[in-house]
Scaffold this motif. Structure first.
Motif, PDB file in Angstrom:
ATOM      1  N   LYS A  29      32.570  26.776  42.821  1.00  0.00           N
ATOM      2  CA  LYS A  29      32.254  26.383  44.201  1.00  0.00           C
ATOM      3  C   LYS A  29      33.489  26.157  45.075  1.00  0.00           C
ATOM      4  O   LYS A  29      33.461  25.381  46.034  1.00  0.00           O
ATOM      5  N   GLU A  30      34.571  26.835  44.755  1.00  0.00           N
ATOM      6  CA  GLU A  30      35.771  26.813  45.586  1.00  0.00           C
ATOM      7  C   GLU A  30      36.538  28.109  45.375  1.00  0.00           C
ATOM      8  O   GLU A  30      36.293  28.833  44.403  1.00  0.00           O
ATOM      9  N   GLU A  31      37.439  28.408  46.295  1.00  0.00           N
ATOM     10  CA  GLU A  31      38.288  29.578  46.079  1.00  0.00           C
ATOM     11  C   GLU A  31      39.319  29.250  45.008  1.00  0.00           C
ATOM     12  O   GLU A  31      39.942  28.184  45.031  1.00  0.00           O
ATOM     13  N   ILE A  32      39.534  30.183  44.100  1.00  0.00           N
ATOM     14  CA  ILE A  32      40.521  30.000  43.037  1.00  0.00           C
ATOM     15  C   ILE A  32      41.841  30.581  43.562  1.00  0.00           C
ATOM     16  O   ILE A  32      42.253  31.688  43.194  1.00  0.00           O
ATOM     17  N   SER A  33      42.493  29.841  44.416  1.00  0.00           N
ATOM     18  CA  SER A  33      43.606  30.370  45.205  1.00  0.00           C
ATOM     19  C   SER A  33      44.850  30.685  44.377  1.00  0.00           C
ATOM     20  O   SER A  33      45.685  31.497  44.797  1.00  0.00           O
ATOM     21  N   ALA A  34      44.990  30.059  43.223  1.00  0.00           N
ATOM     22  CA  ALA A  34      46.146  30.349  42.376  1.00  0.00           C
ATOM     23  C   ALA A  34      46.002  31.689  41.676  1.00  0.00           C
ATOM     24  O   ALA A  34      46.988  32.282  41.251  1.00  0.00           O
ATOM     25  N   HIS A  35      44.763  32.152  41.555  1.00  0.00           N
ATOM     26  CA  HIS A  35      44.520  33.437  40.898  1.00  0.00           C
ATOM     27  C   HIS A  35      44.491  34.545  41.951  1.00  0.00           C
ATOM     28  O   HIS A  35      45.132  34.415  42.990  1.00  0.00           O
ATOM     29  N   TYR A  36      43.782  35.606  41.719  1.00  0.00           N
ATOM     30  CA  TYR A  36      43.942  36.794  42.548  1.00  0.00           C
ATOM     31  C   TYR A  36      42.625  37.360  43.074  1.00  0.00           C
ATOM     32  O   TYR A  36      42.570  38.511  43.498  1.00  0.00           O
ATOM     33  N   GLY A  37      41.570  36.553  43.060  1.00  0.00           N
ATOM     34  CA  GLY A  37      40.291  37.036  43.553  1.00  0.00           C
ATOM     35  C   GLY A  37      40.313  37.390  45.028  1.00  0.00           C
ATOM     36  O   GLY A  37      39.822  38.452  45.435  1.00  0.00           O
ATOM     37  N   ALA A  38      40.880  36.518  45.848  1.00  0.00           N
ATOM     38  CA  ALA A  38      40.880  36.744  47.298  1.00  0.00           C
ATOM     39  C   ALA A  38      41.729  37.952  47.673  1.00  0.00           C
ATOM     40  O   ALA A  38      41.320  38.768  48.513  1.00  0.00           O
ATOM     41  N   THR A  39      42.913  38.087  47.086  1.00  0.00           N
ATOM     42  CA  THR A  39      43.777  39.218  47.435  1.00  0.00           C
ATOM     43  C   THR A  39      43.159  40.549  46.997  1.00  0.00           C
ATOM     44  O   THR A  39      43.223  41.543  47.719  1.00  0.00           O
TER      45      THR A  39
END
Length: 339
Positions: A29-39
């Motif tokens: 339920k949050e963006e996993i900003s340390a990983h690479y899903g968004a990019t």
């Protein structure tokens, strides 16, 4: 599968309180900003939107990428920031955007060039690190980036066995598995499709010889049965003009992917993602699904772009022996190797 995975990823895009797009994991339920899903999602939307002439998808990808860039300096300080994955995705987006959005390209160049080299030597990360430093050298002409690229190339060569299998940690003998072997080869093939000349004949020969009779390639070692391998395997097969094996892989995957997406899972089994059955603590559904979409999109872009003339070696120095029969495959692990 592309459209089904695309729809899933689109459903995970949300607007935060600052009006920025976020790629929200359906379980955490949050963006996993340390990983690479968004990019990877942003790059996939940009590349696919441009390929299909879908301006809405293209703009959505650009908006998500702008959000990532605005938060980049904070995200890159996170303990598990996947620098090479994220930088690589930005460089892939740049390759599409360079002729259509110079302002966003300048932002990409600024962020990638101002981010220190990761110095990360896990072998399946090295081709991404190599490519990112090629782009840094193109943009800045600083010799240090050229030297880093060459160092990455040498380490990959050192990790490659005579039979074409690529180990994931140096020195050899510490870690070998099919998922990260093919991940290494897939990024090298992407680089070939961008104009480099890297001989992948024995590497591809080894992988094709490893395919099970039912089409499975991810059944051995760390990462077994994860979706992570499959977008990259489809990319390798489709870009290298192997229609037979591409169709076999699609046949193996199609029903399994539908179930996986319905369950918010990242394993090709019938478990619910919420159970995190067989997951490690660093696994996230959104990240692995985005990675799968990203590489499937690239397989469309580079379809049949660079043939690989495969070569089979008599050597068995990866210490794996495959004995195939029409409906069964025996795999023997020869020696002591942490997989």
């Amino acid at each position: 599968m592309v459209n089904l995975t695309l729809k899933t990823c689109e459903n995970w895009i949300k607007v935060d309180q600052n009006g920025l797009l976020r790629f929200i994991d359906p379980i955490d339920k949050e963006e996993i900003s340390a990983h690479y899903g968004a990019t990877h999602t942003a790059a996939a939307f940009i590349v696919l939107g441009n390929l299909r002439g879908d301006l809405i998808l293209l703009e959505k990808g650009k908006s998500l990428l702008i959000s990532v860039i605005k938060r980049w300096d904070t995200s890159k300080l996170l303990p598990s920031f996947h620098a090479d994955f994220n930088n690589f995705a930005l460089c892939v987006a740049f390759d599409t955007l360079k002729d259509i959005d110079s302002e966003l390209c300048n932002q990409i160049k600024k962020k990638v060039s101002s981010t220190s080299d990761s110095k990360h030597d896990t072998v399946n990360w090295l081709p991404m690190r190599w490519y990112v430093n090629i782009k840094r050298y193109e943009w800045t002409k600083e010799e240090k980036y050229k030297n880093i690229s060459e160092a990455c190339r040498i380490k990959i060569k050192q990790a490659t066995n005579k039979d074409g299998g690529i180990e994931d940690i140096l020195p050899k003998g510490k870690s070998f598995n099919l998922q990260y072997d093919l991940a290494t080869v897939a990024v090298l093939q992407y680089m070939n499709c961008r104009g480099l000349e890297i001989d992948l004949s024995k590497e591809m020969g080894f992988l094709l010889n490893s395919v099970a009779p039912d089409g499975d390639i991810n059944y051995q070692g760390r990462g077994t049965n994860q979706i992570f391998a499959w977008g990259m395997w489809l990319y390798l097969l489709s870009s290298s003009q192997d229609e037979v094996e591409t169709n076999k892989a699609i046949s193996f995957l199609s029903n399994k992917v539908t179930i996986m997406l319905e369950n918010n899972n990242l394993m090709l089994n019938n478990s619910k993602g919420e159970e995190k059955h067989l997951w490690w603590d660093y696994h996230y559904s959104s990240v692995y699904t985005a990675h799968f979409l990203f590489w499937m999109v690239l397989s469309l872009v580079d379809f049949q772009k660079k043939a690989i003339k495969t070569k089979n070696s008599e050597s068995k120095d990866s210490e794996l022996l495959f004995i195939k029969r029409p409906i069964i495959l025996f795999q023997l692990l020869m020696g002591e190797k942490n997989i």
